[in-house]
Every structure is written in structure tokens, then in C-alpha cells.
Design a protein around this motif. Sequence first.
Motif, PDB file in Angstrom:
ATOM      1  N   LEU A 118       0.846  -1.183   0.000  1.00  0.00           N
ATOM      2  CA  LEU A 118       0.000   0.000   0.000  1.00  0.00           C
ATOM      3  C   LEU A 118       0.884   1.237   0.000  1.00  0.00           C
ATOM      4  O   LEU A 118       1.502   1.571   1.011  1.00  0.00           O
ATOM      5  CB  LEU A 118      -0.906  -0.023   1.228  1.00  0.00           C
ATOM      6  CG  LEU A 118      -1.912   1.116   1.377  1.00  0.00           C
ATOM      7  CD1 LEU A 118      -2.808   1.228   0.145  1.00  0.00           C
ATOM      8  CD2 LEU A 118      -2.746   0.920   2.640  1.00  0.00           C
ATOM      9  N   ARG A 119       0.936   1.896  -1.145  1.00  0.00           N
ATOM     10  CA  ARG A 119       1.803   3.063  -1.314  1.00  0.00           C
ATOM     11  C   ARG A 119       1.016   4.314  -0.971  1.00  0.00           C
ATOM     12  O   ARG A 119       0.127   4.723  -1.715  1.00  0.00           O
ATOM     13  CB  ARG A 119       2.343   3.111  -2.741  1.00  0.00           C
ATOM     14  CG  ARG A 119       3.098   1.854  -3.153  1.00  0.00           C
ATOM     15  CD  ARG A 119       3.483   1.891  -4.624  1.00  0.00           C
ATOM     16  NE  ARG A 119       4.566   2.826  -4.876  1.00  0.00           N
ATOM     17  CZ  ARG A 119       4.579   3.693  -5.887  1.00  0.00           C
ATOM     18  NH1 ARG A 119       3.559   3.767  -6.732  1.00  0.00           N
ATOM     19  NH2 ARG A 119       5.606   4.499  -6.058  1.00  0.00           N
TER      20      ARG A 119
ATOM     21  N   LEU B 212      -4.340   3.958   6.766  1.00  0.00           N
ATOM     22  CA  LEU B 212      -4.156   2.528   7.001  1.00  0.00           C
ATOM     23  C   LEU B 212      -5.400   1.909   7.635  1.00  0.00           C
ATOM     24  O   LEU B 212      -5.832   0.817   7.242  1.00  0.00           O
ATOM     25  CB  LEU B 212      -2.948   2.289   7.905  1.00  0.00           C
ATOM     26  CG  LEU B 212      -1.566   2.477   7.280  1.00  0.00           C
ATOM     27  CD1 LEU B 212      -0.489   2.332   8.344  1.00  0.00           C
ATOM     28  CD2 LEU B 212      -1.328   1.487   6.160  1.00  0.00           C
ATOM     29  N   LYS B 213      -5.973   2.580   8.597  1.00  0.00           N
ATOM     30  CA  LYS B 213      -7.158   2.044   9.257  1.00  0.00           C
ATOM     31  C   LYS B 213      -8.329   1.907   8.296  1.00  0.00           C
ATOM     32  O   LYS B 213      -9.179   1.018   8.448  1.00  0.00           O
ATOM     33  CB  LYS B 213      -7.540   2.933  10.447  1.00  0.00           C
ATOM     34  CG  LYS B 213      -6.599   2.790  11.628  1.00  0.00           C
ATOM     35  CD  LYS B 213      -7.068   3.629  12.815  1.00  0.00           C
ATOM     36  CE  LYS B 213      -6.194   3.375  14.042  1.00  0.00           C
ATOM     37  NZ  LYS B 213      -6.626   4.178  15.212  1.00  0.00           N
ATOM     38  N   ALA B 214      -8.346   2.777   7.280  1.00  0.00           N
ATOM     39  CA  ALA B 214      -9.424   2.704   6.292  1.00  0.00           C
ATOM     40  C   ALA B 214      -9.202   1.595   5.279  1.00  0.00           C
ATOM     41  O   ALA B 214     -10.167   0.976   4.805  1.00  0.00           O
ATOM     42  CB  ALA B 214      -9.549   4.052   5.570  1.00  0.00           C
TER      43      ALA B 214
ATOM     44  N   VAL C 129      -0.856  -6.568   4.381  1.00  0.00           N
ATOM     45  CA  VAL C 129      -0.682  -5.191   3.909  1.00  0.00           C
ATOM     46  C   VAL C 129       0.668  -4.664   4.351  1.00  0.00           C
ATOM     47  O   VAL C 129       0.992  -4.669   5.552  1.00  0.00           O
ATOM     48  CB  VAL C 129      -1.802  -4.275   4.434  1.00  0.00           C
ATOM     49  CG1 VAL C 129      -1.555  -2.829   3.999  1.00  0.00           C
ATOM     50  CG2 VAL C 129      -3.161  -4.748   3.932  1.00  0.00           C
ATOM     51  N   LEU C 130       1.465  -4.205   3.379  1.00  0.00           N
ATOM     52  CA  LEU C 130       2.783  -3.629   3.646  1.00  0.00           C
ATOM     53  C   LEU C 130       2.742  -2.139   3.365  1.00  0.00           C
ATOM     54  O   LEU C 130       2.407  -1.717   2.253  1.00  0.00           O
ATOM     55  CB  LEU C 130       3.856  -4.279   2.760  1.00  0.00           C
ATOM     56  CG  LEU C 130       4.195  -5.754   2.967  1.00  0.00           C
ATOM     57  CD1 LEU C 130       4.396  -6.097   4.432  1.00  0.00           C
ATOM     58  CD2 LEU C 130       3.176  -6.667   2.352  1.00  0.00           C
TER      59      LEU C 130
ATOM     60  N   ALA D 235      -1.188  -2.235   9.871  1.00  0.00           N
ATOM     61  CA  ALA D 235      -0.497  -2.870   8.739  1.00  0.00           C
ATOM     62  C   ALA D 235       0.276  -4.095   9.229  1.00  0.00           C
ATOM     63  O   ALA D 235       0.662  -4.184  10.391  1.00  0.00           O
ATOM     64  CB  ALA D 235       0.464  -1.885   8.077  1.00  0.00           C
ATOM     65  N   ASP D 236       0.492  -5.024   8.302  1.00  0.00           N
ATOM     66  CA  ASP D 236       1.226  -6.245   8.637  1.00  0.00           C
ATOM     67  C   ASP D 236       2.735  -6.060   8.559  1.00  0.00           C
ATOM     68  O   ASP D 236       3.483  -6.947   8.977  1.00  0.00           O
ATOM     69  CB  ASP D 236       0.805  -7.377   7.702  1.00  0.00           C
ATOM     70  CG  ASP D 236      -0.669  -7.702   7.860  1.00  0.00           C
ATOM     71  OD1 ASP D 236      -1.029  -8.338   8.861  1.00  0.00           O
ATOM     72  OD2 ASP D 236      -1.458  -7.291   6.982  1.00  0.00           O
TER      73      ASP D 236
END
Length: 221
Positions: A40-41, A54-56, A68-69, A91-92
Amino acid sequence: MRAVSTSQLYLVTPIVDQPDAFAPLLSAACSAGTVAAVQLRLAAADERTLVKALKALCPVAQENGAAVLLAVVGEAPVDLDLVLVAARGGADGVHVEADLEAVHELRGRLKDERILGVGGVRSKHDAMSLGEEGVDYLLFGEPRRDGSLPHLDSVEERAAWWAEIFETPCVAFAPDLAAVPRLAATRAEFVALGDAVWTHEGGPAAAVRAAAAALRDGAGA
């Protein structure tokens, strides 16, 4: 993320600065097939903005089984703490450009709790040095900062070399769907797609279904 005999799909998003607008596209892609991970950029911003994004978006991918990175693109605040942002946003893990000192520091802080992925690897020597730092994967062949791409032959060679010799998983970036079987045949643990998914004329879901079929073709090569 874990290594398997057949390559899995890794998606690289465009730079996201409007999470609510991107969420439906991400949902369509991740619900259409087996997506192992999403890089996720996010456009560089302050901690609060990044955590909110990120929470969304993280649950959209994670509810469909994708890790998710977080990758922050652009001039981020000098005091931005990626580890803290990733943790607070759910995020992971994080994805960063190859910088041995920074990777060493991140690996020590992330420990085994979150994934650490690295791209922008310029040489085989750099790849081996990063592997020794305990990164969770290396990404070969992604677009350069100017938008240009390495030649597919070089990406294929680098992924095949790494996958054959080293235990650390690698991701091979495919510039289009047609390149997916060829890169899957290297036995890279993951094959990445970017704009080929998000700008596909049939939409992200159709692109992911096509990519899944292409990965199966490559596994049989």
C-alpha cells in the motif's frame, strides 16, 4: 507471507492520497482471487494522516486474506516513525527502499512481529547483504523513481538466481499480465503487479482473475 512452490500474487498500489476513493478498487482486487499481499503506497504525510489511511484500507485487504505492507512515497516528515505508523494503523509490515543501515535499524525494531520487505535492490551483492539482515522478502524489477522499468530479461534472471539459491522469499515485478507466466516460471515465491491491475480495462477484479490463471500457467512451465 510464506514461500510456496507456486508463485502467489503481490499487488503494488498506485500512490494513494484519497483512501476512501481507492477502497472500492482495493476491495474488488482482493476479493477476486488469492492475493497474498498488497504493498500500500501512501503519499507522504504526517503520522495521523497515514494511520487514518491505514485504518481505512488495511481491513479491506486483510479481510480477504492479504497482508498489507506500508510504503510511504515522497518527502515524509523527518521524524516519521514507520514502525509506529504501521502498528497503529494495523499494517502487517513495511516496505522500504534498499538502504542497509535503515534496514538494519528497522529489522531490530520490527523483530518478528511484522514483515519487512525491501525493493530498489541495485546489485546481487546488495541483495545478499540485505538477505543477511533478515528481511522477509526482496522485490526485484519494480518501477524506478522516474517511472521506467528494468528490462524483463534482467528481472527474470535476478529472480531465478535468487529463488534457486536463497531461502529468503523474493517478489518479481511483472510489467503486464503477459509477463506473469514467465516470472512465475522462475519459482519466485511472489509475482507482483501494479498498474496492470489498477488500469485494466475490465477492472481490478478481472485483472486479478487473469493473473491467477497466468500464475497457474507459469507454475506448469
